[in-house]
Design an enzyme around this catalytic site. Sequence first.
Site, PDB file in Angstrom:
ATOM      1  N   HIS A   1     -10.808  -6.182   8.136  1.00 46.75           N
ATOM      2  CA  HIS A   1     -11.806  -6.074   6.251  1.00 46.75           C
ATOM      3  C   HIS A   1     -13.876  -5.210   6.887  1.00 46.75           C
ATOM      4  O   HIS A   1     -14.426  -5.140   5.861  1.00 46.75           O
ATOM      5  CB  HIS A   1     -11.804  -6.757   5.574  1.00 46.75           C
ATOM      6  CG  HIS A   1     -11.007  -7.704   5.495  1.00 46.75           C
ATOM      7  ND1 HIS A   1     -10.610  -8.989   6.130  1.00 46.75           N
ATOM      8  CD2 HIS A   1     -10.436  -7.899   4.498  1.00 46.75           C
ATOM      9  CE1 HIS A   1      -9.356  -9.033   5.569  1.00 46.75           C
ATOM     10  NE2 HIS A   1      -9.056  -8.904   4.446  1.00 46.75           N
TER      11      HIS A   1
ATOM     12  N   GLU B   1       0.785  -1.397  -0.201  1.00 45.35           N
ATOM     13  CA  GLU B   1       0.025  -0.270   0.066  1.00 45.35           C
ATOM     14  C   GLU B   1       0.555   1.546  -0.488  1.00 45.35           C
ATOM     15  O   GLU B   1       0.461   2.173  -0.619  1.00 45.35           O
ATOM     16  CB  GLU B   1      -1.488  -0.205   1.079  1.00 45.35           C
ATOM     17  CG  GLU B   1      -2.075  -1.165   0.910  1.00 45.35           C
ATOM     18  CD  GLU B   1      -1.652  -2.427   0.891  1.00 45.35           C
ATOM     19  OE1 GLU B   1      -2.763  -3.462   0.776  1.00 45.35           O
ATOM     20  OE2 GLU B   1      -0.496  -2.705   2.083  1.00 45.35           O
TER      21      GLU B   1
END
Length: 338
Positions: free
Chosen positions: A129, A60
Site C-alpha cells: 500500500h 482493476e
Amino acid sequence: MPQMSMIEAIRDAMDVKMTEDPNVLTFGEDVGFFGGVFRCTAGLQEKHGLHRCFDTPISEGGIVGIAIGMAANGLRPVAEIQFADYIYPGYDQIASEAARLRYRSNGDFIAPLTIRTPVGGGIFGGPTHSQSPEALFTHISGLKTIIPSNPYDAKGLLIAAIESDDPVLFLEPKRLYNGPFDGDHESPSVSWKGHELGEVPSGRYTVELGKARQVTEGSDITIIAYGTMVWVAEAVAKNMGISADILDLRSLMPLDIDAIEASVKKTGRCVILHEATRTSGFGAELMALVHERCFYHLEAPIQRVTGWDTPYPHAQEWAYFPGQKRVTAAVREVLEAA
C-alpha cells in the site's frame, strides 16, 4: 477563498465537472456509497446519483476496461484504483488500449478517461500500500502522467485531466491528502488549513498539464522533485539556508523540460528527488535529459535521492523514505564539489 485539504480539492474538482458535464462520471471500489477509502468521492453518489458515482467489483482490469469503453463512446469517466499497488491488473488495458486508441484508429476514436490512484508511503502501508509506480507509466506513449503536491494544483490539474481528450493517470500522494509533509515523521502533523496552497477557488479553473511550478527561486542549486518530495526539498533548502531553485514538476509526461533546462543552466548544480525505487526510476530519465541539454553548464555531478531497490518495508519505513537527512547530504555534496 475556501480552504480545502487535497481530499476536498479532488472531490470538488469531480463535483464541478459532474455538475457541468453530464458525460463525466466516477466509479471504483467503494467509491459510491462509502465515498472511497480516503473519502475523495464522499457525497458524490448522493448528489449525482447511482449511475454517475457507483461501486465496482474488486477487479482493476475490469475497472480500466469499462472506463476505456465508456471513453471511446463519448463519456468522460474518472476511474479510481483504490491503491496504486493494485493497478497492475489494469496495466495491459492502459498500455495496449487506452494509450493507443487515438493512434491506432487514426483519430477516429479517443480515450478521454482519467484514472485516479493514491501513491507513496508515509502512512505505514507496508509493501502493498505504498508503491510509487509512476516510471512504469511515463514509458507509455499516449498517456499523460500527473502528480500534484498541494490542494490548489490538485483541483486545477484534475479538472484539466478530465477535460483532456487523451488518457491521464492522476497519481495522488496519500501522505499529502490532509497536509504538507516535510519528511520529519517525528514532528506533529500539519494541516492544509491556513496554508496558501490550501486556498482553493470555487468553481472551475485549470492548471495546465505539462507545466512545472517554481516553488522557490535561487542561484546555488536546482532541486527537481514532485509529489511529497517537493515539501522535503523545501524544508532542506530552508534549514540549510541555501538559495535553491526548487521545481515541482506536477506533470511527468508531458514534461516541462524547458523549465528544467533554464534552471540547471542558471545554477550549474542539480539534485533530483523521488520516493520511488532507484533503478529505472523517473529520476534516471531526468538525469539523462539534464546531461543531454545542460552538460557544459554543470559544475558538479548530478545526485539522485530516492527510495531503495526493495519493497517498501513496513517496519523500516523511515529508512526507506528519502527524508531530510539523505537529501541534505546529497545537496551538500553537490554544493561542495569542485
